[in-house]
Design a protein around this motif. Structure first.
Motif, PDB file in Angstrom:
ATOM      1  N   MET A 146       0.845  -1.185   0.000  1.00 32.17           N
ATOM      2  CA  MET A 146       0.000   0.000   0.000  1.00 32.17           C
ATOM      3  C   MET A 146       0.887   1.244   0.000  1.00 32.17           C
ATOM      4  SD  MET A 146      -2.961  -1.048   2.779  1.00 32.17           S
ATOM      5  CE  MET A 146      -3.962   0.400   2.385  1.00 32.17           C
ATOM      6  N   VAL A 147       0.383   2.325  -0.577  1.00 33.42           N
ATOM      7  CA  VAL A 147       1.105   3.596  -0.599  1.00 33.42           C
ATOM      8  C   VAL A 147       0.297   4.621   0.186  1.00 33.42           C
ATOM      9  CG1 VAL A 147       2.024   5.452  -2.027  1.00 33.42           C
ATOM     10  CG2 VAL A 147       2.165   3.083  -2.829  1.00 33.42           C
ATOM     11  N   ARG A 148       0.957   5.219   1.173  1.00 35.70           N
ATOM     12  CA  ARG A 148       0.299   6.239   1.992  1.00 35.70           C
ATOM     13  C   ARG A 148       0.592   7.612   1.382  1.00 35.70           C
ATOM     14  NH1 ARG A 148       1.316   5.547   8.151  1.00 35.70           N
ATOM     15  NH2 ARG A 148       3.475   5.700   7.427  1.00 35.70           N
ATOM     16  N   PRO A 149      -0.447   8.324   0.939  1.00 32.05           N
ATOM     17  CA  PRO A 149      -0.233   9.571   0.206  1.00 32.05           C
ATOM     18  C   PRO A 149      -0.037  10.768   1.126  1.00 32.05           C
ATOM     19  CG  PRO A 149      -2.567   9.145   0.322  1.00 32.05           C
ATOM     20  CD  PRO A 149      -1.881   7.994   1.046  1.00 32.05           C
ATOM     21  N   HIS A 150       0.676  11.738   0.634  1.00 37.67           N
ATOM     22  CA  HIS A 150       0.848  13.008   1.350  1.00 37.67           C
ATOM     23  C   HIS A 150       0.229  14.183   0.575  1.00 37.67           C
ATOM     24  CE1 HIS A 150       3.712  11.613   4.506  1.00 37.67           C
ATOM     25  NE2 HIS A 150       3.902  10.661   3.627  1.00 37.67           N
TER      26      HIS A 150
ATOM     27  N   ARG B 202       2.656   7.828 -14.605  1.00 40.68           N
ATOM     28  CA  ARG B 202       3.920   7.175 -14.937  1.00 40.68           C
ATOM     29  C   ARG B 202       4.986   7.477 -13.897  1.00 40.68           C
ATOM     30  NH1 ARG B 202       3.323   9.109 -21.269  1.00 40.68           N
ATOM     31  NH2 ARG B 202       1.254   8.155 -21.534  1.00 40.68           N
ATOM     32  N   LEU B 203       4.809   8.593 -13.196  1.00 40.16           N
ATOM     33  CA  LEU B 203       5.756   8.967 -12.153  1.00 40.16           C
ATOM     34  C   LEU B 203       5.623   8.090 -10.910  1.00 40.16           C
ATOM     35  CD1 LEU B 203       5.316  12.856 -12.375  1.00 40.16           C
ATOM     36  CD2 LEU B 203       7.098  11.454 -13.457  1.00 40.16           C
ATOM     37  N   GLU B 204       4.569   7.303 -10.831  1.00 41.48           N
ATOM     38  CA  GLU B 204       4.358   6.445  -9.669  1.00 41.48           C
ATOM     39  C   GLU B 204       5.315   5.255  -9.646  1.00 41.48           C
ATOM     40  OE1 GLU B 204       0.245   5.281  -9.449  1.00 41.48           O
ATOM     41  OE2 GLU B 204      -0.432   7.305  -9.966  1.00 41.48           O
ATOM     42  N   ARG B 205       5.840   4.860 -10.814  1.00 38.80           N
ATOM     43  CA  ARG B 205       6.772   3.739 -10.850  1.00 38.80           C
ATOM     44  C   ARG B 205       8.037   4.099 -10.074  1.00 38.80           C
ATOM     45  NH1 ARG B 205       4.850   3.327 -16.434  1.00 38.80           N
ATOM     46  NH2 ARG B 205       6.622   4.611 -17.057  1.00 38.80           N
ATOM     47  N   ARG B 206       8.388   3.270  -9.099  1.00 42.77           N
ATOM     48  CA  ARG B 206       9.480   3.611  -8.177  1.00 42.77           C
ATOM     49  C   ARG B 206      10.479   2.468  -8.058  1.00 42.77           C
ATOM     50  NH1 ARG B 206       6.375   5.794  -2.870  1.00 42.77           N
ATOM     51  NH2 ARG B 206       8.418   5.249  -1.992  1.00 42.77           N
TER      52      ARG B 206
ATOM     53  N   ILE C 196       6.460   9.683  -2.165  1.00 40.47           N
ATOM     54  CA  ILE C 196       7.596  10.614  -2.092  1.00 40.47           C
ATOM     55  C   ILE C 196       7.467  11.739  -3.109  1.00 40.47           C
ATOM     56  CG2 ILE C 196       9.193   8.912  -1.157  1.00 40.47           C
ATOM     57  CD1 ILE C 196      10.249   8.476  -3.991  1.00 40.47           C
ATOM     58  N   GLY C 197       6.364  11.755  -3.876  1.00 34.11           N
ATOM     59  CA  GLY C 197       6.211  12.772  -4.906  1.00 34.11           C
ATOM     60  C   GLY C 197       5.145  13.790  -4.557  1.00 34.11           C
ATOM     61  N   THR C 198       5.172  14.908  -5.239  1.00 32.67           N
ATOM     62  CA  THR C 198       4.138  15.926  -5.080  1.00 32.67           C
ATOM     63  C   THR C 198       3.253  16.017  -6.320  1.00 32.67           C
ATOM     64  OG1 THR C 198       5.613  17.648  -5.933  1.00 32.67           O
ATOM     65  CG2 THR C 198       5.585  17.302  -3.545  1.00 32.67           C
ATOM     66  N   ALA C 199       3.647  15.310  -7.390  1.00 26.90           N
ATOM     67  CA  ALA C 199       2.893  15.356  -8.649  1.00 26.90           C
ATOM     68  C   ALA C 199       2.297  14.000  -8.978  1.00 26.90           C
ATOM     69  CB  ALA C 199       3.811  15.825  -9.779  1.00 26.90           C
ATOM     70  N   THR C 200       2.015  13.215  -7.940  1.00 30.21           N
ATOM     71  CA  THR C 200       1.461  11.869  -8.134  1.00 30.21           C
ATOM     72  C   THR C 200       0.184  11.723  -7.308  1.00 30.21           C
ATOM     73  OG1 THR C 200       2.990  11.134  -6.404  1.00 30.21           O
ATOM     74  CG2 THR C 200       3.643  10.744  -8.701  1.00 30.21           C
ATOM     75  N   PRO C 201      -0.889  12.390  -7.707  1.00 30.52           N
ATOM     76  CA  PRO C 201      -2.114  12.385  -6.890  1.00 30.52           C
ATOM     77  C   PRO C 201      -2.759  11.013  -6.766  1.00 30.52           C
ATOM     78  CG  PRO C 201      -2.514  13.410  -9.027  1.00 30.52           C
ATOM     79  CD  PRO C 201      -1.039  13.242  -8.908  1.00 30.52           C
TER      80      PRO C 201
END
Length: 335
Positions: free
Chosen positions: A43-47, A133-137, A100-105
């Protein structure tokens, strides 16, 4: 690609060479322990969570929030944290990573950019929206490598460069045990990339058309159906009439009891559920909104097979996804 369901105007087709490849792949996978319900999830916890405007064109399940952006993001963070804690209490292993991103809503929906498989494969997928596409880590892939027996990473994301997309288990509803992929056609489902997936893993593909209230294809298959160990929830009314019998026949032929959902229940995310394996039993994870939309008879049918685990995620659901989208099942062997 072995197609078990085709457009009404096209007969089902089977390529002998591809079937042979599929059998080889299936033989390899048969050496691994394959379960439909994963005992671990990521799971990814969003900020910086917010409904993604890039997704509005075809995601008709989105709704506009009435909160301030700051409050919206805070509540989403809290909902993911509480959901992860609840799953851990059931004995499900939760790999919880922070965005860890700010452009990955939409980072809270990791199931779209990668899948994992019992033969040790991790697949990364081509996404339609540039922000997704920025979500790929790399660090998430490293985490999987460190804790699980990853044999290879299959990168399908290059298809984005030519405008082709296949958004993971958003569009692929996978029966891991019987090796069947249920796939609704949409702009997020490219059949060339789908064929590559089918060839690599030996999945037969049940391909079908859908329509929402506007007559448009439903953007992700996992909004309209869920396939568990021996139970399937399906929004049959949104599947094209010519395709509907083939979808239901495939499910029943693989031993699944089918619970049919209405369009209204799909809009409440009752179809967007995932079966997981806890320490004592399997559980069907569904949002509280989805559970609340079920009739007494539907709920009784479900709970004869698997207990329901309701999660309260109203803020997340503004983005047009729900409980299943938040869970990237980990089917990899442990190290």
């Amino acid at each position: 690609m072995t197609i078990l369901s085709a457009r009404p105007t096209s007969p089902a087709s089977v390529d002998a060479g591809l079937v042979s490849q599929a059998l080889v792949r299936q033989a390899l996978v048969s050496q691994a322990v394959v379960s439909q319900a994963p005992a671990a999830v990521l799971m990814v916890r969003p900020h910086h969570f917010r409904p993604n405007v890039e997704e509005c064109a075809d995601n008709h399940f989105m709704s506009l929030p009435t909160l301030t952006p700051t409050e919206h993001a805070r509540r989403a963070f809290d909902e993911v944290t509480a959901m992860a804690e609840g799953l851990r209490a059931l004995g499900v292993e939760v790999e919880l990573v922070d965005d860890i991103g700010t452009a990955t809503p939409d980072s809270v929906f990791p199931n779209n950019w990668f899948t994992t498989h019992a033969d040790g494969t991790v697949v990364t997928y081509p996404m339609m929206a540039p922000s997704r596409r920025l979500e790929r880590r790399v660090d998430v892939l490293d985490l999987l490598h460190d804790r699980y027996a990853v044999r290879r990473v299959l990168d399908l994301s290059e298809a984005e460069r030519t405008g082709r997309h296949l958004e993971g288990t958003g569009v692929l509803v996978l029966d891991h045990v019987h090796r069947v992929a249920y796939v609704g056609r949409s702009d997020r489902t490219d059949e060339t990339v789908l064929q590559r997936f089918s060839e690599e893993f030996g999945y037969a593909v049940v391909l079908f058309d859908t329509a929402d209230r506007t007559g448009s294809p439903i953007y992700h298959t996992n909004v309209l159906m869920n396939v568990g160990t021996d139970l399937a929830l399906v929004g049959t009314s949104v599947i094209a009439p010519a395709d509907r019998p083939r979808v239901l026949d495939s499910l029943r032929d693989t031993g699944h009891e089918v619970v049919e959902l209405t369009m209204e229940q799909l809009e409440d995310f009752a179809g967007n559920a995932l079966e997981v394996q806890g320490s004592q039993s399997r559980h069907l994870v569904m949002s509280a909104r989805g559970v609340g939309s079920l009739t007494a008879a539907q709920r009784a049918t479900i709970e004869r097979r698997v207990p329901l685990h309701a999660v309260d995620i109203p803020t997340i659901e503004h983005a047009g996804g729900s409980a299943r989208c938040m869970l990237a099942g980990i089917h990899l062997p442990r190290r």
